[in-house]
Write an enzyme that holds these catalytic residues in place. Structure first.
Site, mmCIF file in Angstrom:
data_model
loop_
_atom_site.group_PDB
_atom_site.id
_atom_site.type_symbol
_atom_site.label_atom_id
_atom_site.label_comp_id
_atom_site.label_asym_id
_atom_site.label_seq_id
_atom_site.Cartn_x
_atom_site.Cartn_y
_atom_site.Cartn_z
ATOM 1 N N ASP A 7 0.868 -1.169 0.000
ATOM 2 C CA ASP A 7 0.000 0.000 0.000
ATOM 3 C C ASP A 7 0.909 1.226 0.000
ATOM 4 O O ASP A 7 2.074 1.154 0.404
ATOM 5 C CB ASP A 7 -0.897 -0.013 1.245
ATOM 6 C CG ASP A 7 -1.803 1.207 1.324
ATOM 7 O OD1 ASP A 7 -2.468 1.523 0.324
ATOM 8 O OD2 ASP A 7 -1.810 1.852 2.391
ATOM 9 N N ASP A 9 -0.242 5.075 0.610
ATOM 10 C CA ASP A 9 -0.528 6.180 1.527
ATOM 11 C C ASP A 9 -0.550 5.716 2.974
ATOM 12 O O ASP A 9 -1.204 4.730 3.322
ATOM 13 C CB ASP A 9 -1.875 6.820 1.156
ATOM 14 C CG ASP A 9 -1.843 7.386 -0.257
ATOM 15 O OD1 ASP A 9 -0.871 8.087 -0.570
ATOM 16 O OD2 ASP A 9 -2.774 7.114 -1.036
ATOM 17 N N ASP A 182 -1.484 -0.007 6.111
ATOM 18 C CA ASP A 182 -1.781 0.668 7.375
ATOM 19 C C ASP A 182 -3.259 0.662 7.719
ATOM 20 O O ASP A 182 -3.629 1.013 8.841
ATOM 21 C CB ASP A 182 -1.359 2.143 7.279
ATOM 22 C CG ASP A 182 -2.307 2.929 6.377
ATOM 23 O OD1 ASP A 182 -3.085 3.757 6.885
ATOM 24 O OD2 ASP A 182 -2.300 2.685 5.158
#
Length: 221
Positions: A7, A9, A182
């Site tokens: 991922d 961001d 996250d």
């Protein structure tokens, strides 16, 4: 064979590139500050809360791409990369990506943020493959609409499967498939891989990782 998915961001980056692109355009005077900034923040808060309507958001986020000439967008993005993105690269992120690349793993960044914003970021990391939400373009200009399935939540799984199929492969072909994220919004894909890793996770993902015994790490130290 091993597969490494990242991922972007708040995982490889210590911030959100989509949100920061909007703020960059506001700060540069390209977009009107008060209304755009407030709406940008509202959508980001919805994303964090897990309530984001991705199609509604994309109608908002892709509009500036359609409103401006491609040459202007490219010039602004180069400035955006230098001033906003490079300083947001988490300290351990380059090393993590390099470690997987050096091991010969098939590496891809997979992100809900559109490919105009994220393709230069993937190149900055040296990651050869990007799976991102695709902005529609016609006659050399963006239309402000999305092309295909947004790379978000369950759509991330579908887009991954499509990409692997284009390579003549399936997720099950990989002895190990790691996904670093996250966000609790990425649970559909985290649950599909053999090695889910929570990276500087949000509260919901941190709780899920503890419950399921998933690895937890930080790239910001």
């Amino acid at each position: 064979m091993r597969l490494a998915l990242f991922d972007l961001d708040n995982t490889l980056l210590a911030g959100d590139s989509d949100y920061e692109w909007g703020q960059f355009l506001v700060d540069r005077g390209v977009l009107e500050r008060e209304s755009y900034e407030a709406q940008n923040r509202a959508y980001y808060d919805q994303y964090v809360a897990g309530t984001l309507d991705i199609h509604e958001f994309l109608g908002f986020a892709l509009r500036p791409l359609a409103a401006h000439e491609p040459a202007d967008l490219e010039r602004w993005h180069a400035e955006f990369m230098a001033s906003r993105i490079v300083p947001m690269i988490a300290p351990g992120a380059r090393a993590l990506v390099r470690r997987h690349g050096d091991a010969g793993d098939l590496c891809a960044i997979i992100t809900a943020t559109n490919s105009f914003v994220t393709a230069p970021i993937a190149r900055e990391f040296g990651v050869p493959h990007l799976i991102a939400t695709e902005p529609e373009a016609r006659d050399g200009r963006f239309t402000g609409r999305v092309a295909g399935i947004p790379c978000f939540r369950e759509g991330k799984v579908r887009r991954l499967d499509e990409w692997l199929a284009s390579l003549g492969r399936r997720l099950s072909d990989y002895a190990e498939s790691a996904f670093y994220s996250d966000s609790h919004n990425d649970l559909p894909l985290l649950e599909r891989v053999t090695r889910p890793v929570a990276v500087d996770p949000d509260e919901q993902l941190a709780a899920m990782a503890r419950q399921r015994g998933w690895a937890v790490m930080s790239l910001r130290q």
